[in-house]
Design an enzyme around this catalytic site. Structure first.
Site, PDB file in Angstrom:
ATOM      1  N   LYS A 161      13.084 -17.268 -18.081  1.00 26.43           N
ATOM      2  CA  LYS A 161      13.013 -16.926 -16.650  1.00 26.43           C
ATOM      3  C   LYS A 161      13.849 -15.689 -16.369  1.00 26.43           C
ATOM      4  O   LYS A 161      13.409 -14.776 -15.701  1.00 26.43           O
ATOM      5  CB  LYS A 161      13.571 -18.066 -15.780  1.00 26.43           C
ATOM      6  CG  LYS A 161      12.704 -19.237 -15.460  1.00 26.43           C
ATOM      7  CD  LYS A 161      11.486 -19.016 -14.638  1.00 26.43           C
ATOM      8  CE  LYS A 161      10.376 -18.550 -15.483  1.00 26.43           C
ATOM      9  NZ  LYS A 161       9.459 -19.436 -16.043  1.00 26.43           N
ATOM     10  N   LYS A 218       0.070 -13.122 -14.903  1.00 25.88           N
ATOM     11  CA  LYS A 218       0.200 -14.579 -14.807  1.00 25.88           C
ATOM     12  C   LYS A 218      -0.780 -15.300 -15.709  1.00 25.88           C
ATOM     13  O   LYS A 218      -0.454 -16.286 -16.350  1.00 25.88           O
ATOM     14  CB  LYS A 218      -0.006 -15.026 -13.361  1.00 25.88           C
ATOM     15  CG  LYS A 218       0.200 -16.514 -13.212  1.00 25.88           C
ATOM     16  CD  LYS A 218       0.842 -16.858 -11.921  1.00 25.88           C
ATOM     17  CE  LYS A 218       1.306 -18.290 -11.903  1.00 25.88           C
ATOM     18  NZ  LYS A 218       2.557 -18.489 -12.646  1.00 25.88           N
ATOM     19  N   ARG A 226      -2.771 -11.388 -11.413  1.00 22.55           N
ATOM     20  CA  ARG A 226      -3.410 -11.354 -12.728  1.00 22.55           C
ATOM     21  C   ARG A 226      -3.144 -10.058 -13.483  1.00 22.55           C
ATOM     22  O   ARG A 226      -3.397  -9.977 -14.689  1.00 22.55           O
ATOM     23  CB  ARG A 226      -4.929 -11.524 -12.577  1.00 22.55           C
ATOM     24  CG  ARG A 226      -5.337 -12.829 -11.949  1.00 22.55           C
ATOM     25  CD  ARG A 226      -6.836 -12.903 -11.826  1.00 22.55           C
ATOM     26  NE  ARG A 226      -7.454 -12.968 -13.136  1.00 22.55           N
ATOM     27  CZ  ARG A 226      -7.616 -14.083 -13.831  1.00 22.55           C
ATOM     28  NH1 ARG A 226      -7.207 -15.221 -13.332  1.00 22.55           N
ATOM     29  NH2 ARG A 226      -8.185 -14.053 -15.003  1.00 22.55           N
ATOM     30  N   GLU A 264      13.937 -22.088 -21.624  1.00 22.05           N
ATOM     31  CA  GLU A 264      13.205 -21.761 -20.406  1.00 22.05           C
ATOM     32  C   GLU A 264      14.081 -20.953 -19.436  1.00 22.05           C
ATOM     33  O   GLU A 264      13.612 -20.007 -18.808  1.00 22.05           O
ATOM     34  CB  GLU A 264      12.688 -23.058 -19.752  1.00 22.05           C
ATOM     35  CG  GLU A 264      12.014 -22.918 -18.417  1.00 22.05           C
ATOM     36  CD  GLU A 264      10.787 -21.987 -18.385  1.00 22.05           C
ATOM     37  OE1 GLU A 264      10.294 -21.585 -19.455  1.00 22.05           O
ATOM     38  OE2 GLU A 264      10.367 -21.640 -17.268  1.00 22.05           O
ATOM     39  N   CYS A 284      -6.925  -9.203 -16.024  1.00 23.11           N
ATOM     40  CA  CYS A 284      -7.348  -8.413 -14.877  1.00 23.11           C
ATOM     41  C   CYS A 284      -7.982  -9.360 -13.865  1.00 23.11           C
ATOM     42  O   CYS A 284      -8.376 -10.469 -14.203  1.00 23.11           O
ATOM     43  CB  CYS A 284      -8.378  -7.372 -15.286  1.00 23.11           C
ATOM     44  SG  CYS A 284      -7.859  -6.375 -16.675  1.00 23.11           S
ATOM     45  N   GLU A 326      12.324 -12.410 -17.960  1.00 25.85           N
ATOM     46  CA  GLU A 326      11.037 -11.913 -17.473  1.00 25.85           C
ATOM     47  C   GLU A 326      11.112 -11.306 -16.080  1.00 25.85           C
ATOM     48  O   GLU A 326      10.364 -10.390 -15.774  1.00 25.85           O
ATOM     49  CB  GLU A 326       9.915 -12.955 -17.592  1.00 25.85           C
ATOM     50  CG  GLU A 326      10.035 -14.192 -16.756  1.00 25.85           C
ATOM     51  CD  GLU A 326       8.921 -15.215 -17.032  1.00 25.85           C
ATOM     52  OE1 GLU A 326       7.877 -14.860 -17.578  1.00 25.85           O
ATOM     53  OE2 GLU A 326       9.121 -16.387 -16.671  1.00 25.85           O
ATOM     54  N   TRP A 349      -4.769  -5.088 -15.826  1.00 24.86           N
ATOM     55  CA  TRP A 349      -3.658  -5.244 -16.772  1.00 24.86           C
ATOM     56  C   TRP A 349      -4.169  -4.578 -18.044  1.00 24.86           C
ATOM     57  O   TRP A 349      -5.057  -5.104 -18.708  1.00 24.86           O
ATOM     58  CB  TRP A 349      -3.365  -6.728 -16.999  1.00 24.86           C
ATOM     59  CG  TRP A 349      -2.138  -6.978 -17.812  1.00 24.86           C
ATOM     60  CD1 TRP A 349      -0.852  -7.089 -17.353  1.00 24.86           C
ATOM     61  CD2 TRP A 349      -2.056  -7.179 -19.233  1.00 24.86           C
ATOM     62  NE1 TRP A 349       0.008  -7.327 -18.392  1.00 24.86           N
ATOM     63  CE2 TRP A 349      -0.701  -7.387 -19.555  1.00 24.86           C
ATOM     64  CE3 TRP A 349      -2.993  -7.184 -20.261  1.00 24.86           C
ATOM     65  CZ2 TRP A 349      -0.264  -7.606 -20.864  1.00 24.86           C
ATOM     66  CZ3 TRP A 349      -2.555  -7.402 -21.560  1.00 24.86           C
ATOM     67  CH2 TRP A 349      -1.204  -7.613 -21.851  1.00 24.86           C
ATOM     68  N   HIS A 405      25.805 -20.061 -36.398  1.00 23.83           N
ATOM     69  CA  HIS A 405      24.945 -19.529 -37.470  1.00 23.83           C
ATOM     70  C   HIS A 405      24.398 -18.155 -37.105  1.00 23.83           C
ATOM     71  O   HIS A 405      23.329 -17.771 -37.562  1.00 23.83           O
ATOM     72  CB  HIS A 405      23.802 -20.513 -37.756  1.00 23.83           C
ATOM     73  CG  HIS A 405      24.298 -21.838 -38.235  1.00 23.83           C
ATOM     74  ND1 HIS A 405      24.933 -22.010 -39.440  1.00 23.83           N
ATOM     75  CD2 HIS A 405      24.299 -23.053 -37.642  1.00 23.83           C
ATOM     76  CE1 HIS A 405      25.279 -23.273 -39.577  1.00 23.83           C
ATOM     77  NE2 HIS A 405      24.909 -23.928 -38.495  1.00 23.83           N
ATOM     78  N   ASN A 432     -13.047  -7.959 -16.950  1.00 17.04           N
ATOM     79  CA  ASN A 432     -11.808  -8.609 -17.389  1.00 17.04           C
ATOM     80  C   ASN A 432     -12.094  -9.150 -18.783  1.00 17.04           C
ATOM     81  O   ASN A 432     -13.077  -9.866 -18.970  1.00 17.04           O
ATOM     82  CB  ASN A 432     -11.468  -9.762 -16.429  1.00 17.04           C
ATOM     83  CG  ASN A 432     -10.362 -10.656 -16.957  1.00 17.04           C
ATOM     84  OD1 ASN A 432      -9.488 -10.195 -17.686  1.00 17.04           O
ATOM     85  ND2 ASN A 432     -10.402 -11.921 -16.593  1.00 17.04           N
ATOM     86  N   GLY A 433     -11.261  -8.785 -19.771  1.00 18.83           N
ATOM     87  CA  GLY A 433     -11.485  -9.264 -21.139  1.00 18.83           C
ATOM     88  C   GLY A 433     -11.381  -8.098 -22.119  1.00 18.83           C
ATOM     89  O   GLY A 433     -10.876  -7.028 -21.769  1.00 18.83           O
TER      90      GLY A 433
HETATM   91  C1  G6P Z   1       1.900 -15.990 -18.982  1.00 20.76           C
HETATM   92  C2  G6P Z   1       2.711 -16.313 -17.748  1.00 20.76           C
HETATM   93  C3  G6P Z   1       3.703 -17.436 -18.057  1.00 20.76           C
HETATM   94  C4  G6P Z   1       2.967 -18.650 -18.601  1.00 20.76           C
HETATM   95  C5  G6P Z   1       2.109 -18.282 -19.821  1.00 20.76           C
HETATM   96  C6  G6P Z   1       1.183 -19.417 -20.207  1.00 20.76           C
HETATM   97  O1  G6P Z   1       2.714 -15.403 -19.933  1.00 20.76           O
HETATM   98  O2  G6P Z   1       3.418 -15.154 -17.291  1.00 20.76           O
HETATM   99  O3  G6P Z   1       4.387 -17.789 -16.870  1.00 20.76           O
HETATM  100  O4  G6P Z   1       3.891 -19.626 -18.959  1.00 20.76           O
HETATM  101  O5  G6P Z   1       1.275 -17.153 -19.513  1.00 20.76           O
HETATM  102  O6  G6P Z   1       0.265 -19.604 -19.163  1.00 20.76           O
HETATM  103  P1  G6P Z   1      -0.462 -20.978 -18.851  1.00 20.76           P
HETATM  104  O7  G6P Z   1      -1.331 -20.666 -17.661  1.00 20.76           O
HETATM  105  O8  G6P Z   1      -1.264 -21.314 -20.065  1.00 20.76           O
HETATM  106  O9  G6P Z   1       0.589 -21.983 -18.562  1.00 20.76           O
END
Ligand code: G6P
Length: 610
Positions: A487, A605, A27, A483, A2, A490, A74, A506, A98-99
């Site tokens: 991408k 994020k 956030r 990766e 949050c 998500e 969130w 496999h 937040n937490g």
């Molecule tokens: C969230 C974000 C990702 C990120 C991950 C780790 O899931 O949506 O984009 O890779 O956290 O975050 P960090 O800030 O530790 O890279």
């Protein structure tokens, strides 16, 4: 997760709070709210929509007042609803959080017995009621009630608390979730991230774990949980307010993809000296501590974890250092065997990811020789608590899907590899020279790849209406396939999996049909012929292929196979350069699918809860 903002000023604070929320929306964005104090009452407005809708609502129901708090959520405890949205109000108090308060159920039970009724399902309301109980029923001054309640909490919090009967003070506290205090002239602020406050100040106090502060218009008093006064260090931020504007781009993610050449240039700045990589000037780096290192443990989450996987290939091959990579949420809950002379590395864009931070704190008790973080946010918890730090310098990344943070993490890991390889004598001066000259060419090479955007956007049309997709790669390109899949899923919500191409037979080969595109990352390298065999296995089963190549090998286009050729570039740069078209592919697929590119559903994020 949050985002919280608080302000105390000699002017109406709601515009500051709403702008702060807009900047913190990355956030969490399932609901939001604002609460100010005027004429001895609260003005509280909430919505289950985004901050833009809240701003419109505040125009209909104004929130005057010189003291206020705001929140973008969130959801953890209790689904997104106006009742569960913050700020929460109990009697004369209002609070944002937040937490996670882990022992809230027990707190709530006792408060129910004491006659409190609860409107929401949140842990926050229970904590606020506890503070209210200690203050109103047991007569403790508010700051003492706040500190006492916090000392009972199990869990994490960043909090902002206000009292409508005493609108001259804003109380804040931090434990496990980030919080900064912004210092103005005749006004003071608090927020989860400096980005929220850049329009009003550049001067910040980064709160540390277990600190409480009382802010008035003229001063900030900082305490520990026993209310002993503490000295506050003031830092100046070099970010500017513009760092969160989209400029000419449609989305932050698109802007951040195209910022990569500059971001990479800034990552390498001052770290290349002639034909050598020189990290000796990097904060805290000591040759003595690093030259003995003979194994590395990398721990991270999400995209940063994928960067770690690429790092492993480099560190083992070029620096001869045994390296293992783990997901932070796994590492923190298992008993690891720590080898002597082992370096513990965390990778994180935000530097606040709860599991990564907890892993670092655990590692510090486990006998590692040193801890290093690769991080994008200076003054983040991870940076403050690690022995050494290597800043990625990507600039503020707002899009939830990480792009420029990832490629700059890769560059940092490559620089680290070369530095350690040379320090240990594992890398010859000739090879070091070759790699440093390749690195210098990286921004230009990235620009050349990004100029192929239109072709990638046409390719994305192939994915319209598709529900599943496979990404294949071999060797160091396997984590890049992971990766690419992350991408795509998500932000476009197309289900995508990354596989090491050799694993195809496999299991995943059973899924191949003409409805599931198979994306292959196929640079010109020693494994290309092996990868070509895997491509044939897909082709033979009627699969549709979309291959990112460099025009090498025997790959040819046909009705089943689309090939997108990247410009030639030094082999060492392939993991970074091949990431770029995969980011563009995910971006265009998301645009075609009409999703919220920068704020995809259910994601946040900065994941500051475990
Ligand atoms: C969230 C974000 C990702 C990120 C991950 C780790 O899931 O949506 O984009 O890779 O956290 O975050 P960090 O800030 O530790 O890279």
């Amino acid at each position: 997760m949050c985002g919280i903002v608080g302000a105390i000023a000699q002017r109406d604070v709601s515009p500051i709070l709403l702008e702060g929320l807009r900047r913190l929306e990355y956030r969490g964005y399932d609901s939001c709210g604002v609460c100010t104090v005027s004429d001895g009452g609260f003005n509280c407005v909430k919505t289950v929509e985004k901050v833009q809708a809240l701003t419109a609502k505040v125009q209909q129901h104004p929130c005057p007042g010189r003291l206020g708090i705001a929140h973008t959520r969130w959801a953890t405890h209790g689904g997104p609803s106006e009742t569960n949205a913050h700020p929460h109000i109990v009697g004369n108090l209002a609070m944002v959080h937040n937490g996670i308060i882990e022992n809230f159920a027990q707190m709530k039970e006792e408060l129910l017995k004491a006659g409190y009724a609860f409107k929401s399902q949140t842990d926050t309301e229970a904590l606020l009621a506890r503070i209210h109980f200690l203050h109103a029923k047991q007569g403790l001054p508010l700051i003492n009630a706040f500190a006492k309640a916090l000392s009972e909490v199990k869990g994490s919090y960043a909090l902002a608390l206000i009292d409508r009967d005493h609108p001259e003070t804003l109380y804040v506290a931090r434990q496990g979730s980030p919080l900064v205090i912004g210092l103005g002239i005749g006004e003071n602020f608090a927020a989860s991230d400096v980005l929220a406050l850049l329009p009003v100040t550049r001067r910040f106090i980064y709160m540390k774990e277990g600190e409480i502060a009382a802010l008035t218009t003229s001063e900030v008093k900082l305490y520990d949980l026993s209310l002993n006064p503490l000295h506050a260090e003031i830092a100046e931020s070099d970010l500017d307010a513009e760092s969160i504007s989209k400029g000419k781009y449609r989305h932050f993610m698109q802007k951040e993809i195209f910022e990569q050449p500059e971001a990479l240039a800034s990552t390498m700045m001052g770290r290349l000296s002639g034909d050598r990589v020189d990290l000796s000037s990097v904060a805290g780096f000591s040759k003595a501590a690093l030259s003995d290192i003979d194994s590395i443990k990398i721990v991270a989450c999400g995209t940063s974890y994928h960067a770690g996987l690429v790092g492993k290939y480099w560190l083992e091959e070029l620096a001869g250092i045994s390296t293992s990579v783990e997901i932070a949420s796994e590492y923190r809950y298992r008993k690891a065997v720590v080898k002597p002379h082992s370096l513990f590395v965390t990778i994180s864009q935000s530097g606040e990811t709860a599991d990564t931070l907890a892993s670092l704190r655990l590692a510090k008790k486990q006998g590692y020789a040193a801890t290093l973080c690769v991080c994008n946010v200076s003054a983040s918890s991870l940076m403050r608590e690690s022995d050494f730090s290597l800043m990625t310098r990507a600039g503020a990344e707002i899009g939830v899907a990480s792009t420029k943070a990832f490629t700059t993490q890769l560059l940092c890991l490559l620089l680290l590899t070369v530095y350690l390889g040379a320090l240990r004598g594992a890398l010859s001066p000739e090879r070091e020279k070759e790699i440093t000259s390749a690195i210098r060419a990286l921004p230009e090479a990235a620009r050349a790849v990004l100029s192929g955007d239109e072709r990638v956007s046409r390719l994305a049309e192939e994915f319209a209406g598709k529900h599943h997709c496979l990404f294949l790669g071999r060797g160091i390109m396997y984590p890049i396939a992971l990766e690419g899949a992350l991408k795509l899923k998500e932000i476009s919500y197309i289900h995508a999996e990354g596989y090491a191409a050799g694993e195809l037979k496999h299991g995943p080969i059973a899924l191949i049909d003409d409805k599931m595109p198979v994306v292959v990352v196929a640079p010109d390298n020693a494994l290309l012929s092996k990868l070509e065999s895997n491509i044939e296995e897909v082709r033979a089963r009627g699969g549709r292929l979309c291959v990112f190549s460099q025009g090498a090998g025997s790959l040819r286009e046909d009705p089943q196979t689309e090939i997108l050729t990247l410009p030639p570039a030094p082999a060492i740069l392939q993991p970074i350069l091949f990431t770029l078209p995969l980011q563009l592919l995910a971006y265009h697929c998301a645009v075609i699918n009409g999703t919220d590119v920068d704020q995809p559903r259910n994601l946040a994020k900065s994941v500051t809860v475990e």
